[in-house]
Design a protein around this motif. Sequence first.
Motif, PDB file in Angstrom:
ATOM      1  N   VAL A 114       0.850  -1.205   0.000  1.00  0.00           N
ATOM      2  CA  VAL A 114       0.000   0.000   0.000  1.00  0.00           C
ATOM      3  C   VAL A 114       0.880   1.247   0.000  1.00  0.00           C
ATOM      4  N   ILE A 115       1.904   1.240   0.846  1.00  0.00           N
ATOM      5  CA  ILE A 115       2.799   2.407   0.940  1.00  0.00           C
ATOM      6  C   ILE A 115       3.536   2.620  -0.390  1.00  0.00           C
ATOM      7  N   ALA A 116       4.061   1.513  -0.932  1.00  0.00           N
ATOM      8  CA  ALA A 116       4.796   1.639  -2.204  1.00  0.00           C
ATOM      9  C   ALA A 116       3.859   2.121  -3.314  1.00  0.00           C
ATOM     10  N   GLY A 117       2.648   1.546  -3.359  1.00  0.00           N
ATOM     11  CA  GLY A 117       1.657   1.937  -4.375  1.00  0.00           C
ATOM     12  C   GLY A 117       1.253   3.394  -4.240  1.00  0.00           C
ATOM     13  N   THR A 118       1.106   3.846  -2.988  1.00  0.00           N
ATOM     14  CA  THR A 118       0.708   5.234  -2.748  1.00  0.00           C
ATOM     15  C   THR A 118       1.787   6.185  -3.281  1.00  0.00           C
ATOM     16  N   HIS A 119       3.041   5.899  -2.952  1.00  0.00           N
ATOM     17  CA  HIS A 119       4.128   6.772  -3.420  1.00  0.00           C
ATOM     18  C   HIS A 119       4.193   6.791  -4.950  1.00  0.00           C
ATOM     19  N   SER A 120       3.982   5.614  -5.545  1.00  0.00           N
ATOM     20  CA  SER A 120       4.042   5.540  -6.999  1.00  0.00           C
ATOM     21  C   SER A 120       2.887   6.347  -7.631  1.00  0.00           C
ATOM     22  N   SER A 121       1.674   6.228  -7.044  1.00  0.00           N
ATOM     23  CA  SER A 121       0.515   6.992  -7.560  1.00  0.00           C
ATOM     24  C   SER A 121       0.760   8.497  -7.428  1.00  0.00           C
ATOM     25  N   ILE A 122       1.336   8.895  -6.289  1.00  0.00           N
ATOM     26  CA  ILE A 122       1.583  10.326  -6.058  1.00  0.00           C
ATOM     27  C   ILE A 122       2.522  10.870  -7.147  1.00  0.00           C
ATOM     28  N   LYS A 123       3.563  10.090  -7.449  1.00  0.00           N
ATOM     29  CA  LYS A 123       4.528  10.532  -8.462  1.00  0.00           C
ATOM     30  C   LYS A 123       3.858  10.635  -9.831  1.00  0.00           C
ATOM     31  N   LYS A 124       3.049   9.608 -10.178  1.00  0.00           N
ATOM     32  CA  LYS A 124       2.371   9.600 -11.477  1.00  0.00           C
ATOM     33  C   LYS A 124       1.448  10.798 -11.603  1.00  0.00           C
ATOM     34  N   ARG A 125       0.673  11.044 -10.539  1.00  0.00           N
ATOM     35  CA  ARG A 125      -0.290  12.145 -10.584  1.00  0.00           C
ATOM     36  C   ARG A 125       0.428  13.495 -10.664  1.00  0.00           C
ATOM     37  N   ALA A 126       1.566  13.599  -9.972  1.00  0.00           N
ATOM     38  CA  ALA A 126       2.322  14.852 -10.018  1.00  0.00           C
ATOM     39  C   ALA A 126       2.823  15.105 -11.436  1.00  0.00           C
ATOM     40  N   THR A 127       3.270  14.037 -12.113  1.00  0.00           N
ATOM     41  CA  THR A 127       3.760  14.182 -13.485  1.00  0.00           C
ATOM     42  C   THR A 127       2.616  14.615 -14.408  1.00  0.00           C
ATOM     43  N   ARG A 128       1.449  13.956 -14.228  1.00  0.00           N
ATOM     44  CA  ARG A 128       0.297  14.310 -15.071  1.00  0.00           C
ATOM     45  C   ARG A 128      -0.149  15.747 -14.819  1.00  0.00           C
ATOM     46  N   ARG A 129      -0.141  16.116 -13.525  1.00  0.00           N
ATOM     47  CA  ARG A 129      -0.556  17.470 -13.162  1.00  0.00           C
ATOM     48  C   ARG A 129       0.357  18.503 -13.838  1.00  0.00           C
ATOM     49  N   LYS A 130       1.651  18.207 -13.809  1.00  0.00           N
ATOM     50  CA  LYS A 130       2.627  19.122 -14.403  1.00  0.00           C
ATOM     51  C   LYS A 130       2.365  19.267 -15.905  1.00  0.00           C
ATOM     52  N   ALA A 131       2.107  18.118 -16.541  1.00  0.00           N
ATOM     53  CA  ALA A 131       1.854  18.130 -17.988  1.00  0.00           C
ATOM     54  C   ALA A 131       0.570  18.891 -18.292  1.00  0.00           C
ATOM     55  N   LEU A 132      -0.417  18.696 -17.405  1.00  0.00           N
ATOM     56  CA  LEU A 132      -1.722  19.330 -17.617  1.00  0.00           C
ATOM     57  C   LEU A 132      -1.631  20.842 -17.485  1.00  0.00           C
ATOM     58  N   TYR A 133      -0.884  21.304 -16.471  1.00  0.00           N
ATOM     59  CA  TYR A 133      -0.771  22.751 -16.249  1.00  0.00           C
ATOM     60  C   TYR A 133      -0.043  23.452 -17.391  1.00  0.00           C
ATOM     61  N   SER A 134       0.772  22.682 -18.129  1.00  0.00           N
ATOM     62  CA  SER A 134       1.460  23.336 -19.232  1.00  0.00           C
ATOM     63  C   SER A 134       0.697  23.138 -20.550  1.00  0.00           C
ATOM     64  N   SER A 135      -0.526  22.616 -20.461  1.00  0.00           N
ATOM     65  CA  SER A 135      -1.315  22.414 -21.682  1.00  0.00           C
ATOM     66  C   SER A 135      -2.419  23.474 -21.778  1.00  0.00           C
ATOM     67  N   PRO A 136      -2.983  23.665 -22.979  1.00  0.00           N
ATOM     68  CA  PRO A 136      -4.033  24.686 -23.134  1.00  0.00           C
ATOM     69  C   PRO A 136      -5.352  24.317 -22.450  1.00  0.00           C
ATOM     70  N   VAL A 137      -5.488  23.087 -21.991  1.00  0.00           N
ATOM     71  CA  VAL A 137      -6.746  22.662 -21.361  1.00  0.00           C
ATOM     72  C   VAL A 137      -7.067  23.549 -20.156  1.00  0.00           C
ATOM     73  N   VAL A 138      -6.017  23.864 -19.372  1.00  0.00           N
ATOM     74  CA  VAL A 138      -6.230  24.671 -18.172  1.00  0.00           C
ATOM     75  C   VAL A 138      -6.741  26.059 -18.546  1.00  0.00           C
ATOM     76  N   LEU A 139      -6.196  26.613 -19.634  1.00  0.00           N
ATOM     77  CA  LEU A 139      -6.627  27.936 -20.085  1.00  0.00           C
ATOM     78  C   LEU A 139      -8.106  27.896 -20.455  1.00  0.00           C
ATOM     79  N   VAL A 140      -8.501  26.846 -21.155  1.00  0.00           N
ATOM     80  CA  VAL A 140      -9.905  26.701 -21.557  1.00  0.00           C
ATOM     81  C   VAL A 140     -10.797  26.610 -20.323  1.00  0.00           C
ATOM     82  N   LEU A 141     -10.352  25.820 -19.331  1.00  0.00           N
ATOM     83  CA  LEU A 141     -11.137  25.677 -18.096  1.00  0.00           C
ATOM     84  C   LEU A 141     -11.272  27.014 -17.381  1.00  0.00           C
ATOM     85  N   LEU A 142     -10.179  27.782 -17.352  1.00  0.00           N
ATOM     86  CA  LEU A 142     -10.202  29.097 -16.713  1.00  0.00           C
ATOM     87  C   LEU A 142     -11.204  30.003 -17.410  1.00  0.00           C
ATOM     88  N   LEU A 143     -11.176  29.974 -18.758  1.00  0.00           N
ATOM     89  CA  LEU A 143     -12.094  30.802 -19.537  1.00  0.00           C
ATOM     90  C   LEU A 143     -13.541  30.423 -19.245  1.00  0.00           C
TER      91      LEU A 143
END
Lengths: 139, 181
Positions: free
Chosen positions: A26-55
């Motif tokens: 569970v601990i190992a899986g949690t750390h791995s999920s956190i890393k994956k989500r952080a990577t996706r979040r980073k990619a998402l914030y640098s994409s135009p999707v966030v701008l569209v959502l803001l608009l």
Amino acid sequence: MDKTEKFIKDELSSGVENTEFDIDSVIAGTHSSIKKRATRRKALYSSPVVLVLLLIGIMALPGNDESATLPGGELIVAGWEYSWTETQNLDLENSQGTVFFDQSVDYLIDDNYFTYNEDADALLDESDLEALLGYLKEA
Amino acid sequence: MTKNPDIVLFEKVQSRDSKAFDQLMREYSPELYNFILRIVSNAEDAQDILQDTFVRVWEKSHQFKGNSSIKTWIFRIAINLSYTHLKKRKRWSLSILDEIKSLISDSDPVQDTERVHNSMLLEKSLTFLTPRQHAVVVSRIYQDLPFAQIGEALGCSENAAKVHFHEGKKRIESYINKQVS
């Protein structure tokens, strides 16, 4: 606690055995999920999707140029009440816009694109409506 | 005056101390896992939800304002995720028969048959509840959480949580009465 509640509590406490689980995985899986989500979040914030959502969030807010058409000076009090309600509504919709934005980012990170439909289902859940109607009838 | 050790630990988590986070997981996992298991009735799903709960705890730890205890705050996240899971499972139409089959296969035939019967009775009656009623009933009766906290976790008011609880209880009662009579 009535009879039914006691029955439910007893059965919940004994019905399902306390299954052993692997805490280390569970601990190992949690750390791995956190890393994956952080990577996706980073990619998402640098994409135009966030701008569209803001608009969309900004567009959902009412315009501030809407003013009440008061027919006469005698309606000063009514005008004050109107303005006050407008301000309250604006605050509410502003906070709703922020919540909408936060939820949208979370849902995108989870690849959970159908959540909005699910929320709609929850709103239209007939049994929930029945529950409410039954409660109102009893009241 | 010494600070509550839970708060000290959580403050370390808020400042991104991963060792403190591991310790927090070890501390809360057993109780949290058993609680989630009561809602979703599946060991594998319960472990996944447990993991997701801790991911959210890590990500949202800065949002903890101390309005409730840390334990209640973590359990609220778990209720919310379990409820979402139940909604999805309902969408996938997991049949009641499958649930009962798995219960039968998991049960030991030597065990007291009445206990198994009662357990199955409750398990089956819970499948007639809406996901929200299910989550409220288990959270309230098994974990003894206040309605206000349950409502907040499920995105409804305290009164709505009470309504879901009473309606859920009524459905369980009516199902059990039908089976017993």
